[in-house]
Design a protein around this motif. Structure first.
Motif, PDB file in Angstrom:
ATOM      1  N   UNK A 135     -27.038  36.844  15.377  1.00 52.80           N
ATOM      2  CA  UNK A 135     -26.449  37.807  14.435  1.00 52.80           C
ATOM      3  C   UNK A 135     -26.080  39.111  15.149  1.00 52.80           C
ATOM      4  N   UNK A 136     -27.020  39.619  15.943  1.00 51.22           N
ATOM      5  CA  UNK A 136     -26.776  40.866  16.675  1.00 51.22           C
ATOM      6  C   UNK A 136     -25.581  40.724  17.615  1.00 51.22           C
ATOM      7  N   UNK A 137     -25.526  39.584  18.314  1.00 45.99           N
ATOM      8  CA  UNK A 137     -24.421  39.329  19.249  1.00 45.99           C
ATOM      9  C   UNK A 137     -23.085  39.305  18.509  1.00 45.99           C
ATOM     10  N   UNK A 138     -23.043  38.579  17.397  1.00 46.16           N
ATOM     11  CA  UNK A 138     -21.796  38.443  16.646  1.00 46.16           C
ATOM     12  C   UNK A 138     -21.388  39.767  15.996  1.00 46.16           C
ATOM     13  N   UNK A 139     -22.367  40.519  15.504  1.00 45.56           N
ATOM     14  CA  UNK A 139     -22.051  41.814  14.893  1.00 45.56           C
ATOM     15  C   UNK A 139     -21.454  42.769  15.915  1.00 45.56           C
ATOM     16  N   UNK A 140     -21.960  42.683  17.150  1.00 41.16           N
ATOM     17  CA  UNK A 140     -21.464  43.597  18.188  1.00 41.16           C
ATOM     18  C   UNK A 140     -20.136  43.150  18.781  1.00 41.16           C
ATOM     19  N   UNK A 141     -19.828  41.846  18.710  1.00 41.86           N
ATOM     20  CA  UNK A 141     -18.582  41.347  19.305  1.00 41.86           C
ATOM     21  C   UNK A 141     -17.498  41.073  18.273  1.00 41.86           C
ATOM     22  N   UNK A 142     -17.889  40.688  17.062  1.00 38.19           N
ATOM     23  CA  UNK A 142     -16.894  40.327  16.028  1.00 38.19           C
ATOM     24  C   UNK A 142     -16.939  41.244  14.809  1.00 38.19           C
ATOM     25  N   UNK A 143     -18.016  42.011  14.668  1.00 42.21           N
ATOM     26  CA  UNK A 143     -18.120  42.899  13.518  1.00 42.21           C
ATOM     27  C   UNK A 143     -19.093  42.379  12.473  1.00 42.21           C
TER      28      UNK A 143
END
Length: 426
Positions: free
Chosen positions: A269-277
């Motif tokens: 989740x953290x990775x996707x939030x930082x890369x995709x929003x």
């Protein structure tokens, strides 16, 4: 016995003593002890024997078991697809907005399983589909096996000649085995992290199918391949590139025994939030929850909803590079063995939280209770869908939704069967 299940191996003495005390305190689990300290719960085969007419065995009110008698309607690869296809057709006949299709004839809201055929029965249908796109890659899986056993990829019809029609008998034959397989269009554009393919293992607890009540476990994880992904046809036989199963990856030269090639869902989740929003990430997880609920609704009508049963399923989800989730399969006995320290903690908590919901307050089991535990015993579970609550919550929501539709994730719609059934998302 009171409750038994698949095989769990615990490593440390502290874990052994805590688990035994926890189980024996409840007074309703049989613990088998040997040099490996294995705890045997009821296996899927034992379930069949217990509920078999021939055995004449009847469970008493203080006995509960960790599988539904015909769980295979969801957990056998061929039956899962068959039930989802049937569910979609039924919704179509009802005129449900859920069964809406786009201009190409694809389901808008229920397109979450890759195109799949059963072999040998659907061999001709598969050939017809294959010829529409001869450059496509397909994945073959035996219906009744797990841990990546017997899986292989193909991109030529000649690679599955054993499923071809026998001209003399005009029937399908398999030269090496009569075992049934499913063949699915391979997701060849998976979302990659660090160049590697991964899938999600999520745990879902179902306490009852009618009414449907299910819980999502917050501590799932991602399983990564050890070798960087390539769609190159020269690597079709390299399972370290394509299959995320730990049972396969642990034999690779690049397997890391410390982290086991795993990420927690919260890290993803953290990775996707930082890369995709954040918005896109929330939408992805909403769609995953949607898939899980719809797959459970698809099998609910055919599931033997015995009052003595509950079940913790292991859902396998793959995300493609457009952030579209796909349901790959559902496991009846997700592995409870631990390959890392974090794994051990997660699965210990999973078992503990599952038992707390199945038997709240550590009391003697009673199959007659309404199976709606208080929030304080949920632990890391959260209510994913409660059909009873959704139906009783109707009047106010009916004003905010069109007739025949109800609030949910996909386009704010959920299944309609005459009267709107309102989805309750947590």
């Amino acid at each position: 016995f009171r409750i038994m299940a698949g095989k769990v191996k615990w490593v440390t003495d502290i874990e052994k003593s805590v688990l035994i005390n926890n189980f024996e305190k409840r007074g309703w689990i049989q613990v088998a002890e040997n040099e490996d300290w294995n705890f045997y719960w009821m296996s899927v085969q034992t379930i069949r024997n217990v509920f078999s007419v021939e055995t004449g065995y009847r469970l008493s009110d203080d006995q509960i078991v960790n599988h539904f008698p015909n769980h295979y309607e969801l957990t056998r690869k061929d039956l899962m697809v068959k039930n989802i296809k049937r569910y979609r057709k039924e919704l179509e006949k009802e005129g449900s907005p859920l069964a809406e299709k786009d201009e190409n004839g694809k389901y808008i809201y229920l397109d979450f399983v890759p195109v799949t055929f059963m072999l040998p029965a659907d061999y001709n249908l598969f050939v017809e589909e294959f010829r529409k796109n001869p450059s496509s890659t397909w994945i073959m899986k035996p219906c009744g096996k797990a841990q990546g056993k017997g899986i292989f990829l193909i991109n030529k019809l000649s690679q599955i000649k054993k499923w071809s029609r026998d001209s003399k008998t005009s029937s399908f034959v398999s030269q090496s085995s009569k075992e049934a397989y499913v063949i699915s269009l391979y997701i060849n554009n998976p979302l990659l992290i660090g160049g590697k393919k991964f899938d999600l293992r999520l745990y879902v607890l179902v306490s009852t199918y009618r009414p449907l009540r299910c819980y999502m476990y917050k501590l799932g994880f991602c399983r990564f391949c050890t070798v960087k992904y390539t769609p190159s046809t020269s690597e079709l036989d390299n399972m370290f590139v394509h299959l995320t199963n730990v049972a396969i990856q642990k034999h690779g030269d690049d397997y890391n025994h410390i982290h086991g090639g795993k990420w927690t869902v919260s890290n993803l989740r953290l990775y996707l939030e930082s890369t995709r929003g954040k918005e896109v990430t929330n939408k992805l997880f909403d769609e995953i929850h949607w898939i899980i609920v719809q797959s459970l609704k698809a099998v609910a009508p055919v599931m033997n909803n015995d009052k003595h049963c509950f079940e913790c399923y292991g859902y396998d989800i793959i995300i493609d590079d457009k952030l579209k989730p796909w349901l790959i399969e559902v496991n009846a006995s997700p592995s409870l063995t631990s390959s890392t320290a974090n794994d051990r903690i997660l699965k210990y908590n999973l078992i503990n939280d599952t038992l707390n919901i199945a038997v709240p307050n550590g009391e003697i089991p009673d199959c007659k209770w309404n199976k709606s535990p208080p929030k304080e015993v949920l632990g890391n579970y959260e209510v994913l869908y409660d059909e009873e609550m959704a139906q009783s919550d109707g009047p106010d929501r009916d004003l905010r939704s069109r007739p025949g539709q109800s609030t949910g994730v996909k386009g704010n719609r959920a299944r309609d069967s005459g009267k709107p059934i309102l989805t309750t998302w947590k």
